[in-house]
Design a protein around this motif. Structure first.
Motif, PDB file in Angstrom:
ATOM      1  N   SER A   1       0.826  -1.212   0.000  1.00 26.74           N
ATOM      2  CA  SER A   1       0.000   0.000   0.000  1.00 26.74           C
ATOM      3  C   SER A   1       0.856   1.256   0.000  1.00 26.74           C
ATOM      4  O   SER A   1       0.482   2.271  -0.598  1.00 26.74           O
ATOM      5  CB  SER A   1      -0.952   0.000   1.195  1.00 26.74           C
ATOM      6  OG  SER A   1      -0.197  -0.113   2.384  1.00 26.74           O
ATOM      7  N   ILE A   2       2.018   1.190   0.638  1.00 28.36           N
ATOM      8  CA  ILE A   2       2.919   2.353   0.586  1.00 28.36           C
ATOM      9  C   ILE A   2       3.351   2.614  -0.855  1.00 28.36           C
ATOM     10  O   ILE A   2       3.296   3.745  -1.348  1.00 28.36           O
ATOM     11  CB  ILE A   2       4.152   2.127   1.491  1.00 28.36           C
ATOM     12  CG1 ILE A   2       3.746   2.183   2.970  1.00 28.36           C
ATOM     13  CG2 ILE A   2       5.224   3.188   1.208  1.00 28.36           C
ATOM     14  CD1 ILE A   2       4.862   1.850   3.923  1.00 28.36           C
TER      15      ILE A   2
ATOM     16  N   ILE B   1       1.772   1.695  -3.637  1.00 28.95           N
ATOM     17  CA  ILE B   1       0.628   2.166  -4.441  1.00 28.95           C
ATOM     18  C   ILE B   1       0.323   3.627  -4.139  1.00 28.95           C
ATOM     19  O   ILE B   1       0.104   4.436  -5.041  1.00 28.95           O
ATOM     20  CB  ILE B   1      -0.622   1.297  -4.145  1.00 28.95           C
ATOM     21  CG1 ILE B   1      -0.419  -0.117  -4.702  1.00 28.95           C
ATOM     22  CG2 ILE B   1      -1.871   1.928  -4.764  1.00 28.95           C
ATOM     23  CD1 ILE B   1      -0.318  -0.181  -6.212  1.00 28.95           C
ATOM     24  N   SER B   2       0.317   3.982  -2.839  1.00 32.56           N
ATOM     25  CA  SER B   2      -0.008   5.377  -2.541  1.00 32.56           C
ATOM     26  C   SER B   2       1.101   6.303  -3.035  1.00 32.56           C
ATOM     27  O   SER B   2       0.836   7.432  -3.443  1.00 32.56           O
ATOM     28  CB  SER B   2      -0.288   5.591  -1.056  1.00 32.56           C
ATOM     29  OG  SER B   2       0.739   4.999  -0.297  1.00 32.56           O
ATOM     30  N   GLY B   3       2.341   5.799  -3.050  1.00 30.74           N
ATOM     31  CA  GLY B   3       3.433   6.598  -3.627  1.00 30.74           C
ATOM     32  C   GLY B   3       3.175   6.885  -5.093  1.00 30.74           C
ATOM     33  O   GLY B   3       3.228   8.027  -5.547  1.00 30.74           O
TER      34      GLY B   3
ATOM     35  N   GLY C   1       0.352   6.775  -6.584  1.00 30.67           N
ATOM     36  CA  GLY C   1      -0.832   7.636  -6.656  1.00 30.67           C
ATOM     37  C   GLY C   1      -0.497   9.098  -6.461  1.00 30.67           C
ATOM     38  O   GLY C   1      -0.961   9.954  -7.219  1.00 30.67           O
ATOM     39  N   LEU C   2       0.336   9.343  -5.464  1.00 25.96           N
ATOM     40  CA  LEU C   2       0.722  10.735  -5.209  1.00 25.96           C
ATOM     41  C   LEU C   2       1.443  11.339  -6.403  1.00 25.96           C
ATOM     42  O   LEU C   2       1.194  12.494  -6.789  1.00 25.96           O
ATOM     43  CB  LEU C   2       1.612  10.810  -3.966  1.00 25.96           C
ATOM     44  CG  LEU C   2       0.873  10.820  -2.629  1.00 25.96           C
ATOM     45  CD1 LEU C   2       1.861  10.807  -1.485  1.00 25.96           C
ATOM     46  CD2 LEU C   2      -0.015  12.063  -2.534  1.00 25.96           C
TER      47      LEU C   2
ATOM     48  N   LEU D   1      -1.033  12.067  -9.037  1.00 22.26           N
ATOM     49  CA  LEU D   1      -1.930  13.154  -8.653  1.00 22.26           C
ATOM     50  C   LEU D   1      -1.262  14.511  -8.779  1.00 22.26           C
ATOM     51  O   LEU D   1      -1.823  15.461  -9.319  1.00 22.26           O
ATOM     52  CB  LEU D   1      -2.402  12.940  -7.214  1.00 22.26           C
ATOM     53  CG  LEU D   1      -3.614  13.752  -6.793  1.00 22.26           C
ATOM     54  CD1 LEU D   1      -4.830  13.289  -7.576  1.00 22.26           C
ATOM     55  CD2 LEU D   1      -3.860  13.569  -5.300  1.00 22.26           C
ATOM     56  N   TYR D   2      -0.049  14.599  -8.299  1.00 19.88           N
ATOM     57  CA  TYR D   2       0.616  15.907  -8.291  1.00 19.88           C
ATOM     58  C   TYR D   2       1.620  16.075  -9.423  1.00 19.88           C
ATOM     59  O   TYR D   2       1.719  17.137 -10.024  1.00 19.88           O
ATOM     60  CB  TYR D   2       1.304  16.139  -6.943  1.00 19.88           C
ATOM     61  CG  TYR D   2       0.328  16.310  -5.816  1.00 19.88           C
ATOM     62  CD1 TYR D   2      -0.417  17.486  -5.714  1.00 19.88           C
ATOM     63  CD2 TYR D   2       0.135  15.311  -4.883  1.00 19.88           C
ATOM     64  CE1 TYR D   2      -1.336  17.636  -4.697  1.00 19.88           C
ATOM     65  CE2 TYR D   2      -0.783  15.456  -3.861  1.00 19.88           C
ATOM     66  CZ  TYR D   2      -1.519  16.629  -3.771  1.00 19.88           C
ATOM     67  OH  TYR D   2      -2.428  16.794  -2.774  1.00 19.88           O
TER      68      TYR D   2
END
Lengths: 173, 263, 129
Positions: free
Chosen positions: B29-30, B32-34, B36-37, B40-41
């Motif tokens: 999850s770390i 994936i969220s990396g 994602g970030l 996103l940005y």
């Protein structure tokens, strides 16, 4: 049970840093312009203009104080002197050592501009041309002021003595 | 003397209760969220960078176009071609008769209206509109009021002789032309510039009025140019919608017609 | 936690330096302004040759006493039509050289203005006694 081990932590951090650096680099590169028209687009024009100006300046410099310049001689004779002008200018423009035979691709068109004293408008007539502008070649123009105290029959001047502008448009054919 | 280093504590941590599945889920999850970030940005940032770089490029490209127009007009040369790459938008050429912006010029009984026509870049991703109009480069935002001048035309006032010289550059095109991607703008000036040379002893007022197209309005840019000090120190005086320069002994209007061929 | 393996530090360091270098170059590249107005454009725009030509011609004409009203009109009109410049010429009188000197002088004022460049010169044209 296999352990989720915590080795290679440094490598992970390194990988992360490298990733960040790569993204930042891509950002800066994309922010930079890609210009199709090169910044040196007009350098060739500048050089051509300088060559033309120098050639005309040489032609307009008399050998001594008591005679007029070559250019004055040509212009004072209307269009009659086109051939000798053509030879001289061509010679100046293609100055080379003679050691190799060089391709001279500079073409030009010379015109004379004069003031009509009755209307104060500026008139023009063609002095002559070497080569034709056939394919929209990018050209530059150079000019000289010339004193003329003759009224040759081939020229439409209406007063004398007068000042003329001798303008040459140059391009590479 | 000898110093004995203490052993690392981690070696004695008891990890028998650690579940591999939970550890994997946390790590995954770390990651994936990396990602994602970054999406996103980072991605919009890159896109934004791309758009603004396209617009800045086109601004410079327009300066290139203007430079070639200058060579064509001020140096009396018949043909100039500009090769350019139109990115992130499209380039349009509008014949003077298809545009509605105009300049009204008055001096000592002389009256004239002049339509310049335009070469215009409209950004797709961003909001910029960059236009070559009457020898100047003006720019505005598609959704906003106001406009600015990127490059000025060469109007000038010579105070030795009280002469005011203005250049009117008209864009002519047989049709409305459009360019996207790499292309060539063939420009030509085949008819001699028309010169109107007016004088009035004792001086008179030159009045210039710019009427913008309501959908494509650059009046602010022209106002700043007229009232700024690039023509004459102190600028022209704004009176209502028009700009006035007083005590002009001699007023010269030079008109150029630049014809754009099929792109 | 494992003890850090400190072999190959130079290699790691060099890799890091190279990546910083690439980053720095990219930054510099993005900061470099794109110019539509290049040096050659500025050279083409600067009326050096026009000014020199006009100046030389006027001084020659003054030297040879060939200036007439018609000639001044010609110059003004031609410079405006062909070189977009407002030129002016003012005759400011003769100055006699001191006794024993070789020259007399004609004092003139030359100006050239094309909106971009302005040139003014107060000039003493020598004439042999």
């Amino acid at each position: 049970m296999v352990m989720a081990d915590d080795r290679a932590q440094l490598y992970t951090i390194e990988g992360l840093t490298a990733g960040l650096i790569m993204i930042a680099t891509a950002y800066f590169v994309l922010n930079t312009g890609f210009m199709y028209a090169p910044g040196d687009a007009h350098i060739a024009d500048m050089q051509l203009e300088q060559i033309g100006t120098d050639a005309l300046l040489m032609m307009d410099t008399p050998v001594n104080d008591s005679v007029g310049s070559e250019l004055e001689g040509y212009v004072n004779d209307g269009t009659g002197q086109w051939d000798s002008f053509n030879t001289t200018l061509n010679n100046y423009l293609r100055m080379n050592t003679g050691a190799t035979s060089m391709v001279n691709n500079i073409r030009y068109n010379a015109s004379i501009y004069y003031r009509k004293s009755s209307t104060d408008e500026v008139g023009a007539f063609e002095f002559g041309h070497f080569g034709d502008l056939v394919a929209h070649e990018p050209a530059v123009s150079v000019s000289r002021l010339v004193y003329c105290d003759n009224n040759p029959p081939s020229a439409p001047y209406d007063h004398s003595p007068q000042e003329l502008i001798f303008e040459v448009i140059l391009w590479r054919g | 003397m000898d110093i004995t280093l203490p052993e690392f504590k981690s070696e004695i941590i008891d990890d028998r209760a650690v579940s591999e599945a939970i550890g994997f889920i946390i790590l995954f999850s770390i990651v994936i969220s990396g990602i994602g970030l970054v999406m996103l940005y980072g991605y919009p940032m890159l896109l934004e960078g791309q758009i603004s770089s396209d617009e800045r490029n086109m601004e410079q490209m327009m300066i290139n176009v203007q430079n070639d127009i200058k060579l064509l007009t001020y140096s009396n040369v018949p043909y100039r071609d500009v090769v350019l790459n139109v990115a992130g938008g499209s380039l349009w050429v509008h014949d003077f008769s298809d545009t509605s912006q105009l300049f009204k010029i008055t001096y000592n009984g002389y009256n004239d209206t002049f339509q310049p026509g335009e070469i215009q870049y409209i950004s797709d991703g961003g909001n910029a509109v960059i236009t070559v109009e009457n020898g100047a480069i003006v720019t505005r935002q598609q959704n906003g009021e106001g406009s600015t001048m990127v490059a000025k035309p060469r109007w000038f006032y010579d105070d030795d002789t009280d002469t005011f010289v203005i250049f009117l550059t008209r864009i002519k095109a047989a049709d409305t032309y459009f360019l996207d991607g790499v292309g060539n703008i063939p420009m030509s000036m085949l008819d001699a510039p028309e010169v109107t040379d007016l004088s009035s002893a004792g001086g008179n007022d030159v009045t210039i009025e710019y009427t913008g197209d309501p959908n494509d309005d650059y009046s602010k840019a022209w106002e700043n140019y007229f009232t700024g000090s690039s023509i004459v120190d102190g600028g022209l005086t704004k009176t209502g919608d028009s700009y006035v320069l007083s005590n002009v002994d001699r007023f010269v209007i030079k008109r150029y017609n630049v014809t754009i061929g099929r792109m | 936690m494992e003890r850090l393996n400190d072999e190959g530090q130079w290699i790691v360091l060099m890799g890091f330096l190279v990546s910083v270098g690439i980053f720095f170059l990219a930054f510099v590249l993005s900061q470099s302004t794109l110019v539509g107005q290049t040096t050659s454009d500025a050279v083409l725009e600067f009326p050096k040759n026009e000014i020199r030509d006009y100046r030389a011609e006027v001084i020659d004409l003054v030297k040879e006493d060939k200036i007439t009203d018609a000639i001044i009109k010609d110059l003004k009109s031609l410079e405006l039509h062909r070189n977009n410049a407002v030129v002016n010429f003012t005759y400011l009188g003769e100055i006699t050289g001191s006794p024993g000197s070789l020259y007399d002088y004609t004092k003139i004022n030359i100006s050239f203005n094309n909106g971009l460049t302005r040139y003014k010169e107060l000039c003493y044209v020598p004439k042999k006694k």
